[in-house]
Write an enzyme that holds these catalytic residues in place. Structure first.
Site, short mmCIF file in Angstrom:
data_model
loop_
_atom_site.label_atom_id
_atom_site.label_comp_id
_atom_site.label_asym_id
_atom_site.label_seq_id
_atom_site.Cartn_x
_atom_site.Cartn_y
_atom_site.Cartn_z
N PRO A 2 0.68 -1.08 -0.10
CG PRO A 2 -0.30 -1.37 2.01
CD PRO A 2 1.00 -1.71 1.46
CD GLU A 3 3.19 2.74 -4.10
OE1 GLU A 3 3.36 3.94 -4.62
OE2 GLU A 3 3.71 1.72 -5.06
CG HIS A 100 -2.03 -14.61 7.02
ND1 HIS A 100 -1.15 -15.70 7.33
CD2 HIS A 100 -2.33 -14.83 5.74
CE1 HIS A 100 -0.80 -16.27 6.35
NE2 HIS A 100 -1.65 -16.18 5.55
NE ARG A 119 6.79 -10.08 1.94
CZ ARG A 119 7.49 -9.42 1.05
NH1 ARG A 119 6.82 -8.64 0.13
NH2 ARG A 119 8.86 -9.44 1.17
#
Length: 286
Positions: A2-3, A100, A119
């Site tokens: 995400p930017e 997750h 991650r």
DNA sequence: CGTGCCCCCTGTCAGC
DNA sequence: TGCTGACAGGGGGCAC
């Protein structure tokens, strides 16, 4: 992942439904996502009420009315890393939720706000007013703010010999630009990604300013870029991937039909994509 | 101080 | 089918 446009999209999806809700309980399946001791994090957030959701660069900023009267205004800053996301789960939602989960905020009455992150490069931090202000000041300007002007960009560029792609990724210089939009903006402005920042002409820095703002606005309108796992707060993908002109397009013809072919270049451990004909390498770099 | 490189972690995909 | 290596939207730490 995400930017700025993705963080902004998630923010817009969360702000209204969260406003006024109280955190009944915090559960932390992945304590390594917190920058603070989980006991301290929990004691600050449990019982607090959501006032609003803001954004600073790529970070979500949850404004909280705290239980503690000493510093009644807390801010929970969420950096989404590469694969982080936020989902609002309604009590009557019989789905299993994100696969997750990292930090779960059970809400009063019903439902939960869930930070999830495959991650686990993301980070959550609770700040008091003073600490938040210090944190925010260490970041560069918001590229869509009126204070970010062609001349302020030119000033910033003039002091650095960094390759412009690296310069754009540095959150202390500009907040919110990541690898996708840095490459897209450089294509838009016809600047080679390795051009030293201080060798970008006044014309080109105006062009870069314009390209950055246009691309970030367009990407927000498209609800962000979904390449694999990014989703809005509602679980839907963003659609800007189909508007990308160089990112991930190695070997394909230039979108300007200039006859060139998009190339991939790796430096600073990140891929950079560009059209060698539209974005010629500055002569002295070789 | 500024800059580049490695690493954190998990998943996916291409190639064999 | 399964293994291996490359690679992925970010950013902190460290060496130079």
């Amino acid at each position: 992942m995400p930017e700025l446009p993705e963080a902004e999209t998630i923010r817009r999806g969360l702000a209204a439904p969260l406003r006024g809700r109280v955190v009944r309980r915090v559960r932390i399946p992945r304590p390594d996502l917190l920058t603070q001791e989980s006991d301290r994090f929990t004691s600050l957030v449990e019982g607090a009420r959501f006032l609003d959701v803001g954004r600073r660069g790529k970070n979500l900023v949850f404004e909280l009315a705290a239980v503690d009267e000493n510093d009644p205004h807390l801010r929970m800053v969420v950096n989404l890393g590469m694969s982080g996301g936020m989902t609002l789960l309604r009590a009557d939602d019989d789905s299993t939720g994100p696969s997750h989960p990292g930090v779960v905020f059970d809400l009063d009455g019903e439902g939960a706000l869930i930070y999830h992150d495959v991650r686990r490069f993301g980070r959550l931090t609770v700040f008091g007013s003073r600490a938040f202000s210090n944190w925010s000041q260490a970041l560069g300007p918001e590229p869509l703010d009126s204070s970010f002007t062609p001349s302020s960009l030119a000033d910033g560029l003039s002091g650095s010999r960094s390759p412009i792609r690296s310069w754009l990724l540095d959150q202390k210089r500009i907040a919110g630009v990541g690898n996708i939009y840095a490459n897209e903006a450089l294509f838009g402005a016809r600047i080679h990604p390795r051009t030293p920042a201080n060798r970008i002409s006044a014309d080109d820095s105006r062009g870069l300013h314009h390209a950055l703002q246009r691309i970030l606005r367009d990407a927000i309108r498209a609800r962000g870029t979904t390449l694999q796992d990014y989703r809005t707060a509602l679980g839907t993908p963003g659609s800007y991937a189909s508007d990308l002109r160089v990112y991930g397009r190695e070997g394909r013809p230039c979108a300007r039909r200039c006859g060139g072919t998009v190339e991939r270049l790796v430096f600073s451990n990140r891929s950079s994509f560009f059209c060698p004909r539209c974005q010629p390498e500055p002569s002295s770099l070789n």
